[in-house]
Design an enzyme around this catalytic site. Structure first.
Site, PDB file in Angstrom:
ATOM      1  N   CYS A   1       0.956  -1.354   0.104  1.00  0.00           N
ATOM      2  CA  CYS A   1      -0.062  -0.044   0.075  1.00  0.00           C
ATOM      3  C   CYS A   1       0.907   1.259   0.039  1.00  0.00           C
ATOM      4  O   CYS A   1       0.444   2.152  -0.389  1.00  0.00           O
ATOM      5  CB  CYS A   1      -0.929   0.171   0.974  1.00  0.00           C
TER       6      CYS A   1
ATOM      7  N   MET B   1      -9.982   1.048  14.048  1.00  0.00           N
ATOM      8  CA  MET B   1      -8.890   1.118  15.562  1.00  0.00           C
ATOM      9  C   MET B   1      -9.155  -0.069  16.303  1.00  0.00           C
ATOM     10  O   MET B   1      -8.325  -0.363  17.188  1.00  0.00           O
ATOM     11  CB  MET B   1      -9.234   2.628  15.925  1.00  0.00           C
ATOM     12  N   ALA B   2     -10.442  -0.393  16.120  1.00  0.00           N
ATOM     13  CA  ALA B   2     -10.856  -1.364  17.366  1.00  0.00           C
ATOM     14  C   ALA B   2     -10.106  -2.640  16.935  1.00  0.00           C
ATOM     15  O   ALA B   2      -9.860  -3.500  18.098  1.00  0.00           O
ATOM     16  CB  ALA B   2     -12.334  -1.583  17.412  1.00  0.00           C
TER      17      ALA B   2
END
Length: 430
Positions: free
Chosen positions: A50, A193-194
């Site tokens: 990426c 984020m979790a």
């Protein structure tokens, strides 16, 4: 043969350009086949992530090979070559070798020392071998780079310490409570984020995790990604009941107003019960007034940024140590590569001189006649071999030791001309 790398990265090109040039795994075979069909490209390996696309190459003519590769990238990404050139970087010879070593070690990454890039370099090497793009030189180079990446991670601490808000929250929690295994942990939210948070908590031995989210389906989907660890799920409707039974709460929802405030906790969270809150959401999910409660500790994004900054600075210090290790790996590869470059010329020179020795020895022995015994012939044979070896020793040592690529090439061409060596040897270095 020259080693080169042509590519773009997060340092040279914005994401809208990088995404056009991304070469996913299913398309690698066709890309390698097309690149290897060009007349001046001998070997190619494609590293596509990426944050970067890099074509690592062995080319027979630097100028022509770079031109072929640049045009390939422009055609593949459907970007005008004049525009693409602004974003490309081109490294040659030892600079190209050094670059791959630094990439594998995580020294060229957006996050210094990140570990994923090493597995991506390994994957690129495997694809290059599988699709017949990697030959003798790139295979040796990638193996040396992978070895260098492992050394850096083993012999320095560059890969340790939190470098994202999610990892900083998990690390800070570990610093505050020690062992996470016995802690009841609640995560509010089920986004990216979790997911990172769950990953970091599990790596720190957390075993009692509950995910609460507005959508139960999304909470279940996140839990399913970590099927090796039993994770409870629920909705935000049960939030207060669940967090009052927890020791650690991490919040990372998209809510625009605080979900937890002093009023929610004051009546129910009675001493000696205590609660630690880690709010990694922006806007904040936890109101600042919770810190007014003596048995509550709350940390927000700004608190965690300090942990990240401290670890980034530590990693920069480790990077200096890593550079010294890489110099050793680079030197080992370049020594091998340089020896390859001289093999043909040295072999031709030795063959030429050995042929002359054998012819002149045969003439001399025939003139000496039959009165010369085998013992005498053996002495003369050893004498002539010794003379040849001593004459060739210094030129061969100096040729192998020459570190400057152009100077070495000129020296080989001079030998080829002076000794009228085989044309095949000259063609290799033209």
């Amino acid at each position: 043969m020259n080693i080169a790398v042509v590519g773009l990265s997060h340092k040279t090109a914005p994401v809208e350009v990088r995404e056009k040039l991304s070469i996913p795994t299913p398309q690698t075979a066709d890309a390698i086949a097309q690149l290897c069909s060009y007349p001046h490209i001998e070997e190619v390996c494609i590293l596509s992530t990426c944050n970067r696309l890099e074509l690592h190459l062995v080319i027979s003519d630097t100028e022509q090979g770079i031109r072929e590769v640049s045009q390939f990238l422009a055609d593949y990404g459907q970007v005008p070559l004049s525009e693409l050139r602004r974003h490309l970087f081109i490294l040659l010879h030892q600079d190209a070798v050094m670059h791959l070593m630094r990439v594998a070690a995580g020294l060229d990454s957006l996050v210094l020392g990140e570990g994923q890039i090493l597995s991506q370099v390994k994957h690129a090497h495997q694809l290059g071998q599988q699709h017949k793009g990697v030959g003798r030189v790139l295979s040796r180079l990638f193996k040396q780079a992978i070895s260098a990446g492992k050394r850096v991670r083993t012999e320095t601490s560059i890969g340790t310490g939190a470098v994202s808000i999610s990892s900083a929250a998990a690390e800070l929690a570990c610093m505050k409570v020690g062992d996470l295994a016995p802690c009841r942990i609640v995560i509010l939210g089920a986004g990216k984020m979790a997911r990172l948070l769950v990953q970091h908590l599990i790596s720190k031995r957390a075993t009692q995790i509950t995910i609460l989210n507005r959508s139960i389906e999304r909470a279940n989907s996140l839990a399913a990604q970590f099927d090796q660890s039993p994770i409870q799920t629920g909705t935000l409707d049960t939030m207060l009941e669940v967090i009052l039974d927890a020791e650690l709460v991490f919040t990372c929802t998209a809510a625009t107003e605080p979900l937890i405030a002093r009023d929610h906790l004051e009546a129910s969270l009675l001493a000696p019960r205590s609660l630690m809150l880690f709010d990694i959401a922006v806007p904040r999910n936890v109101h600042s007034n919770v810190n007014e409660l003596s048995n509550v500790q709350a940390f927000n994004v700004d608190d965690l940024k300090a942990v990240v900054a401290q670890n980034q600075e530590s990693r920069r210090q480790m990077a200096l140590e890593a550079e010294a290790l890489l110099e050793e790996e680079i030197e080992a590869f370049v020594d091998w590569w340089r020896s390859l470059d001289t093999v043909s010329t040295i072999s031709s020179l030795r063959s030429k001189v050995e042929g002359i020795r054998e012819q002149e020895l045969e003439k001399a022995l025939s003139r000496l006649g039959s009165e010369f015994t085998d013992k005498h012939q053996a002495v003369i044979e050893a004498l002539t071999r010794g003379i040849v070896n001593k004459i060739l020793h210094d030129p061969m040592v100096q040729l192998r030791a020459q570190r400057d690529i152009e100077a070495r090439r000129q020296a080989m061409q001079t030998l080829q001309v002076l000794f009228n060596l085989e044309a095949a040897s000259s063609e290799k270095y033209s």
